[in-house]
Design a protein around this motif. Structure first.
Motif, mmCIF file in Angstrom:
data_model
loop_
_atom_site.group_PDB
_atom_site.id
_atom_site.type_symbol
_atom_site.label_atom_id
_atom_site.label_comp_id
_atom_site.label_asym_id
_atom_site.label_seq_id
_atom_site.Cartn_x
_atom_site.Cartn_y
_atom_site.Cartn_z
ATOM 1 N N SER A 160 0.869 -1.178 0.000
ATOM 2 C CA SER A 160 0.000 0.000 0.000
ATOM 3 C C SER A 160 0.901 1.223 0.000
ATOM 4 C CB SER A 160 -0.917 0.017 1.231
ATOM 5 O OG SER A 160 -1.789 -1.086 1.218
ATOM 6 N N LEU A 161 0.573 2.187 -0.836
ATOM 7 C CA LEU A 161 1.388 3.399 -0.914
ATOM 8 C C LEU A 161 0.544 4.563 -1.367
ATOM 9 C CD1 LEU A 161 2.130 4.162 -4.121
ATOM 10 C CD2 LEU A 161 3.518 2.138 -3.868
ATOM 11 N N GLU A 162 1.100 5.742 -1.132
ATOM 12 C CA GLU A 162 0.456 6.969 -1.570
ATOM 13 C C GLU A 162 1.510 7.869 -2.185
ATOM 14 O OE1 GLU A 162 -2.819 9.907 0.249
ATOM 15 O OE2 GLU A 162 -1.003 9.737 1.465
ATOM 16 N N VAL A 163 1.171 8.459 -3.314
ATOM 17 C CA VAL A 163 2.008 9.484 -3.931
ATOM 18 C C VAL A 163 1.230 10.783 -3.805
ATOM 19 C CG1 VAL A 163 3.112 10.295 -6.037
ATOM 20 C CG2 VAL A 163 2.985 7.839 -5.575
ATOM 21 N N ARG A 164 1.847 11.754 -3.163
ATOM 22 C CA ARG A 164 1.216 13.055 -2.979
ATOM 23 C C ARG A 164 2.253 14.127 -3.257
ATOM 24 N NH1 ARG A 164 -3.378 14.669 -1.013
ATOM 25 N NH2 ARG A 164 -3.904 12.676 -0.057
ATOM 26 N N ASP A 165 1.912 14.982 -4.209
ATOM 27 C CA ASP A 165 2.814 16.080 -4.599
ATOM 28 C C ASP A 165 4.224 15.579 -4.899
ATOM 29 O OD1 ASP A 165 0.745 17.976 -4.303
ATOM 30 O OD2 ASP A 165 1.105 18.046 -2.133
ATOM 31 N N GLY A 166 4.303 14.458 -5.610
ATOM 32 C CA GLY A 166 5.588 13.916 -6.038
ATOM 33 C C GLY A 166 6.351 13.118 -5.002
ATOM 34 N N LYS A 167 5.820 13.011 -3.794
ATOM 35 C CA LYS A 167 6.506 12.266 -2.733
ATOM 36 C C LYS A 167 5.771 10.952 -2.476
ATOM 37 C CE LYS A 167 8.425 16.287 -0.323
ATOM 38 N NZ LYS A 167 8.524 17.060 -1.496
ATOM 39 N N VAL A 168 6.560 9.890 -2.279
ATOM 40 C CA VAL A 168 6.004 8.560 -2.045
ATOM 41 C C VAL A 168 5.991 8.273 -0.550
ATOM 42 C CG1 VAL A 168 6.300 6.084 -2.441
ATOM 43 C CG2 VAL A 168 6.836 7.712 -4.262
ATOM 44 N N LYS A 169 4.851 7.803 -0.068
ATOM 45 C CA LYS A 169 4.723 7.385 1.319
ATOM 46 C C LYS A 169 4.288 5.919 1.303
ATOM 47 C CE LYS A 169 2.174 8.337 5.582
ATOM 48 N NZ LYS A 169 1.106 9.158 6.171
ATOM 49 N N LEU A 170 5.130 5.054 1.857
ATOM 50 C CA LEU A 170 4.777 3.644 1.947
ATOM 51 C C LEU A 170 3.879 3.434 3.158
ATOM 52 C CD1 LEU A 170 8.190 2.001 1.106
ATOM 53 C CD2 LEU A 170 6.150 2.068 -0.312
ATOM 54 N N LEU A 171 2.724 2.877 2.934
ATOM 55 C CA LEU A 171 1.781 2.618 4.013
ATOM 56 C C LEU A 171 1.932 1.184 4.514
ATOM 57 C CD1 LEU A 171 -1.247 4.344 2.284
ATOM 58 C CD2 LEU A 171 0.306 5.330 3.972
ATOM 59 N N LYS A 172 2.245 0.286 3.602
ATOM 60 C CA LYS A 172 2.500 -1.106 3.953
ATOM 61 C C LYS A 172 3.368 -1.701 2.855
ATOM 62 C CE LYS A 172 0.382 -5.534 4.920
ATOM 63 N NZ LYS A 172 -0.837 -6.335 4.918
ATOM 64 N N ALA A 173 4.456 -2.345 3.240
ATOM 65 C CA ALA A 173 5.355 -2.943 2.259
ATOM 66 C C ALA A 173 5.704 -4.365 2.692
ATOM 67 C CB ALA A 173 6.622 -2.107 2.126
ATOM 68 N N PRO A 174 5.880 -5.242 1.726
ATOM 69 C CA PRO A 174 6.284 -6.596 2.063
ATOM 70 C C PRO A 174 7.627 -6.594 2.800
ATOM 71 C CG PRO A 174 5.580 -6.474 -0.218
ATOM 72 C CD PRO A 174 5.668 -5.066 0.301
ATOM 73 N N PRO A 175 7.793 -7.506 3.745
ATOM 74 C CA PRO A 175 9.077 -7.577 4.451
ATOM 75 C C PRO A 175 10.197 -7.962 3.471
ATOM 76 C CG PRO A 175 7.699 -9.465 4.993
ATOM 77 C CD PRO A 175 6.865 -8.538 4.154
ATOM 78 N N ARG A 176 11.374 -7.498 3.770
ATOM 79 C CA ARG A 176 12.570 -7.801 2.985
ATOM 80 C C ARG A 176 12.463 -7.360 1.523
ATOM 81 N NH1 ARG A 176 11.271 -11.878 6.072
ATOM 82 N NH2 ARG A 176 10.473 -13.204 4.439
ATOM 83 N N LEU A 177 11.699 -6.316 1.292
ATOM 84 C CA LEU A 177 11.598 -5.753 -0.049
ATOM 85 C C LEU A 177 12.260 -4.381 -0.034
ATOM 86 C CD1 LEU A 177 10.416 -6.095 -2.938
ATOM 87 C CD2 LEU A 177 8.440 -4.777 -2.127
ATOM 88 N N GLU A 178 13.272 -4.224 -0.848
ATOM 89 C CA GLU A 178 13.958 -2.937 -0.955
ATOM 90 C C GLU A 178 13.171 -2.053 -1.929
ATOM 91 O OE1 GLU A 178 18.115 -1.016 -2.651
ATOM 92 O OE2 GLU A 178 17.885 -3.189 -2.642
ATOM 93 N N ILE A 179 12.790 -0.881 -1.440
ATOM 94 C CA ILE A 179 12.071 0.076 -2.276
ATOM 95 C C ILE A 179 13.077 1.083 -2.797
ATOM 96 C CG2 ILE A 179 10.181 1.742 -2.398
ATOM 97 C CD1 ILE A 179 9.210 -1.055 -1.555
ATOM 98 N N VAL A 180 13.171 1.182 -4.129
ATOM 99 C CA VAL A 180 14.109 2.094 -4.762
ATOM 100 C C VAL A 180 13.296 3.205 -5.414
ATOM 101 C CG1 VAL A 180 15.905 2.337 -6.502
ATOM 102 C CG2 VAL A 180 15.704 0.195 -5.230
#
Length: 185
Positions: A160-180
């Motif tokens: 789960s994520l949100e992009v607002r005004d060009g910024k990414v906010k992760l709300l829920k991410a799978p464990p051991r997943l690198e977000i680039v």
């Protein structure tokens, strides 16, 4: 594609020849046989347009990709945000709405499936689960300030994520997943 031909192709796709203001037509205005009401000779197919956007983005033609995405999003508002199989390829300045194709299916499988690639294109989302990476490079069309996804299957977990005004906010991410997060290109 040969790299030196990509800029000409990108420019042609969003030129008056092919781009109606609602999307890219299947045939250009000056082509023999062009007919904006023809099933294949001048109509606009949303799934073809999304594949075009994905390719433009891959080659770094963000302005052209954004122009097509914004046009399709505008067009979708006239179809209750459910893009049809195809619609008529008439110029946007001729009509202030996209003209419905008389026998177009809606819902229609590949048009509905195109929505997923539409969202991936907006987010620049490139999952690589075997390597444990998720690349995000969001670029939202002008006038759209936020996009929120919830519960997207990602391996055995959800994202789960949100992009607002060009910024990414992760709300829920799978464990051991690198977000680039990549910069706009």
């Amino acid at each position: 594609m040969e790299e030196d031909k990509a800029p000409l192709l990108a420019a042609t796709l969003v030129s008056e020849e092919l781009f109606s203001g609602w999307g890219v037509r299947t045939l250009g205005l000056s082509c023999r046989g062009y007919n904006p009401v023809s099933y294949h000779n001048g109509s606009i197919w949303p799934h073809d347009n999304i594949l075009t956007v994905w390719g433009l983005r891959k080659y770094g033609f963000m302005d052209e990709a954004q122009k097509i995405l914004a046009a399709l999003l505008d067009a979708s508002s006239f179809f209750d945000y459910r893009l049809p199989e195809l619609f008529v390829g008439m110029e946007r300045q001729e009509h202030n709405f996209p003209v419905k194709y008389p026998t177009s299916c809606s819902p229609q499988a590949w048009a509905a499936g195109a929505t997923l690639l539409f969202i991936r294109s907006l987010l620049g989302l490139e999952p690589n689960l075997p390597q444990g990476k998720l690349i995000l490079a969001p670029v939202l069309p002008s006038g759209i300030t936020s996009l929120r996804l919830e519960g997207v299957p990602m391996g055995s977990s959800r994202l789960s994520l949100e992009v607002r005004d060009g910024k990414v906010k992760l709300l829920k991410a799978p464990p051991r997943l690198e977000i680039v997060l990549e910069e706009k290109s």
